[in-house]
Design a protein around this motif. Sequence first.
Motif, PDB file in Angstrom:
ATOM      1  N   ILE A 181       0.839  -1.205   0.000  1.00 25.85           N
ATOM      2  CA  ILE A 181       0.000   0.000   0.000  1.00 25.85           C
ATOM      3  C   ILE A 181       0.869   1.248   0.000  1.00 25.85           C
ATOM      4  CG2 ILE A 181      -1.625   1.333   1.379  1.00 25.85           C
ATOM      5  CD1 ILE A 181      -2.844  -1.314   2.304  1.00 25.85           C
ATOM      6  N   LEU A 182       1.834   1.290   0.914  1.00 19.30           N
ATOM      7  CA  LEU A 182       2.645   2.500   1.045  1.00 19.30           C
ATOM      8  C   LEU A 182       3.506   2.740  -0.188  1.00 19.30           C
ATOM      9  CD1 LEU A 182       3.776   2.382   4.793  1.00 19.30           C
ATOM     10  CD2 LEU A 182       1.862   3.591   3.739  1.00 19.30           C
TER      11      LEU A 182
ATOM     12  N   PRO B  13      -4.172   3.991  -3.586  1.00 16.61           N
ATOM     13  CA  PRO B  13      -5.342   4.421  -2.829  1.00 16.61           C
ATOM     14  C   PRO B  13      -6.620   4.267  -3.633  1.00 16.61           C
ATOM     15  CG  PRO B  13      -3.569   5.993  -2.557  1.00 16.61           C
ATOM     16  CD  PRO B  13      -3.096   4.976  -3.554  1.00 16.61           C
TER      17      PRO B  13
ATOM     18  N   LEU C  12      -5.951   2.043   7.103  1.00 17.12           N
ATOM     19  CA  LEU C  12      -5.382   2.040   5.756  1.00 17.12           C
ATOM     20  C   LEU C  12      -6.278   1.343   4.750  1.00 17.12           C
ATOM     21  CD1 LEU C  12      -1.644   1.419   6.596  1.00 17.12           C
ATOM     22  CD2 LEU C  12      -2.695   3.497   5.721  1.00 17.12           C
TER      23      LEU C  12
ATOM     24  N   ALA D 236      -6.477   8.698  -0.235  1.00 16.82           N
ATOM     25  CA  ALA D 236      -5.549   9.504   0.559  1.00 16.82           C
ATOM     26  C   ALA D 236      -6.283  10.602   1.321  1.00 16.82           C
ATOM     27  CB  ALA D 236      -4.479  10.118  -0.342  1.00 16.82           C
ATOM     28  N   ASP D 237      -7.276  11.199   0.687  1.00 17.85           N
ATOM     29  CA  ASP D 237      -7.930  12.335   1.353  1.00 17.85           C
ATOM     30  C   ASP D 237      -8.906  11.890   2.431  1.00 17.85           C
ATOM     31  OD1 ASP D 237      -9.425  11.202  -0.710  1.00 17.85           O
ATOM     32  OD2 ASP D 237     -10.797  12.901  -0.661  1.00 17.85           O
TER      33      ASP D 237
ATOM     34  N   LEU E 124      -8.012   9.599   4.585  1.00 16.99           N
ATOM     35  CA  LEU E 124      -7.183   8.874   5.544  1.00 16.99           C
ATOM     36  C   LEU E 124      -7.181   9.486   6.929  1.00 16.99           C
ATOM     37  CD1 LEU E 124      -5.017   6.655   6.033  1.00 16.99           C
ATOM     38  CD2 LEU E 124      -3.318   8.312   5.328  1.00 16.99           C
ATOM     39  N   ALA E 125      -7.612   8.711   7.861  1.00 12.09           N
ATOM     40  CA  ALA E 125      -7.102   8.646   9.209  1.00 12.09           C
ATOM     41  C   ALA E 125      -6.934   9.911   9.998  1.00 12.09           C
ATOM     42  CB  ALA E 125      -5.732   7.992   9.132  1.00 12.09           C
TER      43      ALA E 125
ATOM     44  N   ASN F 182      -0.833  24.598   6.795  1.00  6.71           N
ATOM     45  CA  ASN F 182      -0.161  23.368   7.213  1.00  6.71           C
ATOM     46  C   ASN F 182      -1.194  22.289   7.493  1.00  6.71           C
ATOM     47  OD1 ASN F 182       1.108  21.296   8.710  1.00  6.71           O
ATOM     48  ND2 ASN F 182       2.793  22.693   9.173  1.00  6.71           N
ATOM     49  N   GLU F 183      -1.237  21.324   6.580  1.00  4.94           N
ATOM     50  CA  GLU F 183      -2.236  20.265   6.678  1.00  4.94           C
ATOM     51  C   GLU F 183      -2.027  19.394   7.913  1.00  4.94           C
ATOM     52  OE1 GLU F 183      -4.691  20.124   4.695  1.00  4.94           O
ATOM     53  OE2 GLU F 183      -5.569  18.138   5.020  1.00  4.94           O
ATOM     54  N   ALA F 184      -0.771  19.121   8.238  1.00  8.87           N
ATOM     55  CA  ALA F 184      -0.479  18.273   9.391  1.00  8.87           C
ATOM     56  C   ALA F 184      -0.946  18.945  10.676  1.00  8.87           C
ATOM     57  CB  ALA F 184       1.025  17.982   9.467  1.00  8.87           C
TER      58      ALA F 184
ATOM     59  N   LEU G  54      -4.705  18.600  10.894  1.00  4.95           N
ATOM     60  CA  LEU G  54      -5.180  17.262  11.256  1.00  4.95           C
ATOM     61  C   LEU G  54      -4.998  16.965  12.732  1.00  4.95           C
ATOM     62  CD1 LEU G  54      -4.001  15.089   8.233  1.00  4.95           C
ATOM     63  CD2 LEU G  54      -6.313  15.802   8.837  1.00  4.95           C
TER      64      LEU G  54
ATOM     65  N   ARG H 297      -0.915  12.383   1.964  1.00  7.99           N
ATOM     66  CA  ARG H 297      -1.988  13.160   2.575  1.00  7.99           C
ATOM     67  C   ARG H 297      -1.449  14.476   3.111  1.00  7.99           C
ATOM     68  NH1 ARG H 297      -5.427  15.744   4.168  1.00  7.99           N
ATOM     69  NH2 ARG H 297      -7.267  15.321   5.413  1.00  7.99           N
TER      70      ARG H 297
ATOM     71  N   ASP I  12       5.082  20.083   5.721  1.00 10.82           N
ATOM     72  CA  ASP I  12       4.077  20.311   6.754  1.00 10.82           C
ATOM     73  C   ASP I  12       4.435  19.579   8.033  1.00 10.82           C
ATOM     74  OD1 ASP I  12       2.814  21.809   4.899  1.00 10.82           O
ATOM     75  OD2 ASP I  12       0.872  20.808   5.059  1.00 10.82           O
TER      76      ASP I  12
END
Lengths: 238, 238
Positions: A25-26, A32, A65, A80-81, A83-84, A167-169, A172, B100, B105
Motif C-alpha cells: 500500500i505505502l 489508494p 489504511l 488519501a484524502d 485517511l485517518a 499546514n495540513e499536518a 489534522l 496526505r 508540513d
Amino acid sequence: MSSTPRPLDRRPVYEQVADELLELILSGQLPPGSVLPPERELSERFGVGRTTIREALRALQTKGLVVATGPTSPLCVVAADKLATDPLRDTFVYLLRLGRVPLDDLIGLRAALEGAGALQAATRDRRPDLTAARDQIAFMRAAGRDLKAFDVADIRFHLEIVRASGNEALTLVMLAVRDSLSKALLSRLEALTDPSSMLQRLIAEHEAILQAVIDGDGEAAQHLTREHLRRYYSMPSP
Amino acid sequence: MSSTPRPLDRRPVYEQVADELLELILSGQLPPGSVLPPERELSERFGVGRTTIREALRALQTKGLVVATGPTSPLCVVAADKLATDPLRDTFVYLLRLGRVPLDDLIGLRAALEGAGALQAATRDRRPDLTAARDQIAFMRAAGRDLKAFDVADIRFHLEIVRASGNEALTLVMLAVRDSLSKALLSRLEALTDPSSMLQRLIAEHEAILQAVIDGDGEAAQHLTREHLRRYYSMPSP
DNA sequence: GCTGGCCAGCTGGTCTGACTAACTCAGCCA
DNA sequence: TGGCTGAGTTAGTCAGACCAGCTGGCCAGC
C-alpha cells in the motif's frame, strides 16, 4: 541439523502478511482507492490460511489504511484524502482515559497547536484567505441564544484559522486533539445559566484573533489564541 | 415477523466484542498490566467463536492497548506508561507516504510543537530543571567528529527542552513526529563532506535556545527553536 | 533431600471446511 | 422496456483440529 538456521522469523505469520500488505500500500503498488483481492485469493497467493489473512487485514483496517465498502464486498485501500484522523484521535482518547497524560496537557497541546497555526497564518508569505473565518463570526452573532449553532460556528472558526496556516499536518492533529477533548468534556457553554455575556466575550475574542491574523501580527494572534482556549476550557469557574 | 426488530446491530460481531473489551480496559475493569483471559474462555464468555475473539484482540493489539508477553502466554493490558507512541508515529508515517500531508508540513508541525514547548518551558511558573539539556550540549561538544554521538545528544537535547515544558502530550506528539521524519529523511548530517563548521553552528544554536529558556524569554526561545529546526531539515542546501 | 529430566496440560498460532447473509449481475419473463 | 429471479461471489462466523512453546508437577537417580 542447522540446515535451516531460521534467522529469527519468530514473528507470527499474520504480522508478516500485514507488513507485506502494508508495504504494497505505502509503495503504491496497491494504490489508494483500489480494491484488495478477496480474502480467499490472498490466502492462496500468500500460501497461508484465510484466518491469517483476516487477522492481517484486521490490523490494516484498524490502522485506517483499508476500509470496508459494504457488508460483503472486498476491502479497499483508503483514498488519501479520507485517511485517518480517527486513529490519531483515538490515541489521544486512550492516553487521556488511561491516565498517561492529564487533561490539562491535552488542552495545552491544543492551545499550542492552534497558537502556532494562528502565528503561521499571520506571518506566512502568501496571505491566506480568511473570508470563511470571518463568516463564522457572523454566524456566531446570528446564532443568538442558539448554543448549538454557536458551537458549530465556533468549531468552524478555529478550523479555518488553523487551515489558514496552510499546514495540513497541523490542521489534522488539531482536529484530532479537539475531538478527543470534546469526548472528554461536555460542552462548556451548556453549563452556563446565562450564556449571553459569555457569548459576547467569545465573539470579541474571536474577532481579536482574526484581526491579529489579518494584521500579520503573529505574536498577538498566537497569544490571543492560547489565552482564548485556556479560558474556554476552564470556563464555568474562571 | 418483527419479533426480533434487529435494532441495527449490523456492525460485525468482532467489532462489538472489541468495543466491549475496549470499554472494559478504559473503564479500569481490566486494569493496566492485568492479564486477559485466554481466548477460549473469552470465546465462551462472549458466546462467539474463537475466530471472532481473535480478530477483536488483534484490533486492540494494533491500537496498542494490549500486548503479547510471550509466544504462548495470554495477552495483557498495556501498562499506562508503556502506552502508545507507536500508533501515533505510524499515523504520521502513513499520512506522509500516502501523500496526505507534504513533508514540509510535518517539519512545520515539529517546529510548531517544539517552538511551543520551548515557549512553555521558558514561561511556566515553576522553573524547569534544565541540567539534562545542558549536559547534552556538553556531549555534543565532546562528540567531536563522531556524528553518531552528536546525533544522540541532539535528539536528547530537543527532548529535554520539550519535556521542560511539563506537557506530556506535547512531548509524546513531538517524539512521534520526529520519529516519522527520521524515517523519511536520512540523517542530514551524514550528507555533509565537512560537517565540523555545521556542527559548531548547531551547538551555538542549541546554546542560544537553552539560554533563552533559562532567561525566561519565551518568544526568543520559540523563534530560535523554529528557525533552528527549519534550517536543520533543509540543511545541505540552505 | 535435592536435582535433573520427563510428561501432561495449557496457551496462542494456524489451517480446514463449512455455513450464512448480503451484494452483484446476467438473463429471463411479463 | 423494465422489473424480477436466481446463481455466483463475498465477507462474517463457527467448530474442530493440530502444532509449538511454555509451565508445573511428578518421579527416578544421585
